[in-house]
Design a protein around this motif. Structure first.
Motif, PDB file in Angstrom:
ATOM      1  N   LYS A 135      -4.271   5.698   8.304  1.00  0.00           N
ATOM      2  CA  LYS A 135      -3.975   4.808   7.182  1.00  0.00           C
ATOM      3  C   LYS A 135      -3.070   3.644   7.602  1.00  0.00           C
ATOM      4  N   CYS A 173       0.839  -1.200   0.000  1.00  0.00           N
ATOM      5  CA  CYS A 173       0.000   0.000   0.000  1.00  0.00           C
ATOM      6  C   CYS A 173       0.872   1.248   0.000  1.00  0.00           C
ATOM      7  N   ILE A 182       3.735  -1.471   3.648  1.00  0.00           N
ATOM      8  CA  ILE A 182       3.453  -0.047   3.474  1.00  0.00           C
ATOM      9  C   ILE A 182       4.666   0.718   2.973  1.00  0.00           C
ATOM     10  N   TYR A 204      -8.501  -2.102   2.952  1.00  0.00           N
ATOM     11  CA  TYR A 204      -7.186  -2.713   2.749  1.00  0.00           C
ATOM     12  C   TYR A 204      -7.270  -4.220   2.505  1.00  0.00           C
ATOM     13  N   SER A 246      -3.690   5.137  -1.095  1.00  0.00           N
ATOM     14  CA  SER A 246      -4.634   5.888  -0.275  1.00  0.00           C
ATOM     15  C   SER A 246      -4.060   7.283  -0.101  1.00  0.00           C
ATOM     16  N   CYS A 267      -1.148  -5.836   5.460  1.00  0.00           N
ATOM     17  CA  CYS A 267      -0.501  -5.212   4.310  1.00  0.00           C
ATOM     18  C   CYS A 267       0.874  -4.681   4.694  1.00  0.00           C
ATOM     19  N   ASP A 278       0.025  -2.030  -4.897  1.00  0.00           N
ATOM     20  CA  ASP A 278      -1.307  -2.575  -5.179  1.00  0.00           C
ATOM     21  C   ASP A 278      -2.440  -1.612  -4.860  1.00  0.00           C
ATOM     22  N   MET A 279      -2.166  -0.633  -4.009  1.00  0.00           N
ATOM     23  CA  MET A 279      -3.224   0.280  -3.568  1.00  0.00           C
ATOM     24  C   MET A 279      -2.607   1.620  -3.208  1.00  0.00           C
ATOM     25  N   ALA A 309      -3.971  -0.605   7.760  1.00  0.00           N
ATOM     26  CA  ALA A 309      -3.198  -1.362   6.776  1.00  0.00           C
ATOM     27  C   ALA A 309      -2.378  -2.454   7.449  1.00  0.00           C
ATOM     28  N   LYS A 364      -4.745  -0.174 -10.108  1.00  0.00           N
ATOM     29  CA  LYS A 364      -4.668  -0.397  -8.665  1.00  0.00           C
ATOM     30  C   LYS A 364      -5.850   0.263  -7.970  1.00  0.00           C
ATOM     31  N   ARG A 365      -6.137  -0.178  -6.773  1.00  0.00           N
ATOM     32  CA  ARG A 365      -7.190   0.464  -5.980  1.00  0.00           C
ATOM     33  C   ARG A 365      -6.717   1.847  -5.552  1.00  0.00           C
ATOM     34  N   LEU A 408       0.824   5.068   0.776  1.00  0.00           N
ATOM     35  CA  LEU A 408       0.008   5.971   1.592  1.00  0.00           C
ATOM     36  C   LEU A 408       0.563   7.391   1.482  1.00  0.00           C
TER      37      LEU A 408
END
Length: 486
Positions: free
Chosen positions: A168, A152, A179, A476, A232, A177, A229-230, A172, A252-253, A154
């Protein structure tokens, strides 16, 4: 490494040219110097070296390597790490509060009462959600399994820096996850202290990585990175759009908590003597630098004169000044660019014909140094004015009048934003009815206590996804259906 306990300690200063990658403070390859400015004195208190794409690649690779093992850890193991993080934040709360005062001007009383304890509360909320979460459920012969989404990225802002980091990072980590965090380059020092807390809590190497730098250099590269992958992000609408565009090719998200122009609807039966003063203070909390600040006070037209008088009286009670003074309520705006934005919007309010009933342009009287904006209230504001539509992010309140409740709701919803909202009434059923009609991600009735489990996020251009509590945790996670499981 020696613990980073005090603002501008030698250990912290040594980290300014480093990124925290794979469990170590490693020198960055960049050369751009990013000043950290004390907004109360307009002096440079530290210089940060911005990281480069190569530094980001190292951090992402570390997070990717660490992900399989961390995703496989037990709930009990992750709770133990989060509890250690919570305990260390409690131990270092005063140092964290003083750092926030130094680098973004939060009044020390507010840093102690809100910035730091609310940040810690996000960690506790993640623990509570994780402890009870059903990662696997069965319906008929199909199992639904929730799994950590992966690496992730952030991206956090300068206005509530530590609070947004834990909002966040904590869920996560709870989800399993790994980070890579990029805090704002305008208030990065609390993030360095937080990274050291996670190191001292014993997180496995690579699970958490910190890379400091600018949005275009690091934020954009994070959004487009194929091994993240993500994303935020909490920030401006402009930044949110750029991140979403950069992220699109890798599908990606992307979750976004962006701008707001939140209404505060005072219904005719409200206790005006109480709720006007509370509304002013809520709008001006953190010097108005909150995306959900209720900066549009929507009031019955026949009570307008009373509301104006009460608002002026409430502003007169606000003590502004040195943020390290225990009696200060509001310190300076956090940076020069935002101070200039506040001045621009006060000018716009005057030019558009709103009535300036207190405050106005320029610095606070008696303070020639520091980004001290005057607490300002406009009345006679209409929906077509810039100050009714654009996020100001400063201590500027717009009072708008309505003739009936339907008009009040229409005014409340008449922006491109939909982040927060408030309703004031002695009649709880009436307040609930109005709250249901306001199209925002969160509505507060009668200034309730803050709730770390209340989902937070936006409708419309205020973003997508949710933070805090159960919905913030689930952002997440990926969902897998195993058909024929039973």
């Amino acid at each position: 490494m020696t613990l980073v306990l005090d603002p501008l300690s030698p250990a912290l200063l040594a980290c300014l040219d480093h990124a925290y990658i794979d469990g170590q403070w490693l020198p960055v390859t960049g050369s751009e110097r990013l000043p950290v400015i004390d907004p109360s004195r307009e002096t440079v208190v530290a210089g940060l070296t911005g990281a480069t794409g190569a530094d980001l690649d190292r951090a992402v690779a570390a997070a990717r390597r660490a992900f399989p093992a961390f995703a496989a850890t037990s709930v009990a193991q992750r709770i133990a790490w989060l509890e250690r993080i919570e305990a260390l934040m409690q131990e270092r709360a005063e140092a964290l509060a003083r750092m926030l005062t130094l680098e973004m001007g939060a009044a020390i009383s507010h840093a102690r009462a809100a910035h730091v304890p609310f940040a810690i509360a996000h960690v506790r909320a993640a623990i509570d959600v994780l402890a009870a979460y059903p990662f696997e459920t069965l319906r008929g012969t199909t199992a639904t399994v929730r799994e950590p989404i992966g690496v992730c990225g952030l991206i956090t802002p300068w206005n509530w820096p530590l609070y947004q980091i834990t909002a966040k990072v904590a869920p996560a980590l709870a989800a399993g996850c790994t980070i890579v965090l990029k805090p704002s380059e305008l208030s990065p020092l609390n993030a360095i202290m937080f990274a050291q807390i996670l190191h001292d809590a014993g997180l496995p190497a690579g699970v958490f990585n910190l890379v400091n730098g600018t949005g275009p250099e690091i934020g954009g590269a994070m959004a487009s990175h194929p091994d993240i992958d993500m994303i935020s992000i909490t920030g401006s609408n402009r930044a949110g759009v750029l991140v979403a565009q950069a992220a699109a090719p890798t599908v990606k998200r992307v979750t976004q908590e962006l701008g707001g122009k939140s209404p505060n609807v005072l219904l005719p039966d409200a206790d005006f003597e109480t709720v006007v003063a509370s509304g002013v203070m809520t709008a001006f909390r953190n010097v108005g630098q909150s995306c959900s600040a209720p900066t549009r006070m929507i009031v019955p037209r026949d009570r307008l004169a009373q509301v104006e008088a009460l608002a002026i009286a409430a502003v007169a009670q606000i003590r502004m000044g040195d943020p390290l003074d225990e009696g200060t309520v509001l310190g300076p705006i956090a940076n020069q660019a935002q101070f200039n934005r506040v001045q621009e919007m006060i000018e716009a309010g005057i030019a558009d014909g709103a009535r300036l009933i207190c405050g106005g342009l320029g610095r606070l009287e008696g303070l020639s140094q520091g980004f001290y904006a005057r607490p300002t209230v406009f009345s006679g504001v209409t929906a077509d004015m810039r100050i009714a539509q654009e996020e100001i992010f400063g201590p500027v309140l717009s009072i708008m009048a309505y003739d009936d409740v339907d008009e009040a709701v229409a005014l409340a919803n008449d922006t491109v934003y939909g982040l927060g909202g408030h309703v004031q009434s002695r009649d709880l059923e009436q307040a609930r009815a109005v709250a249901r009609r306001i199209r925002t991600g969160q509505v507060h009735i009668n200034h309730p206590a803050w709730d770390a489990h209340a989902p937070f996020g936006g409708y419309k251009r205020s973003g997508n996804g949710r933070e805090y509590g159960l919905p913030g945790f689930e952002d997440y996670l990926e969902t897998k259906a195993i058909v024929g499981f039973a």
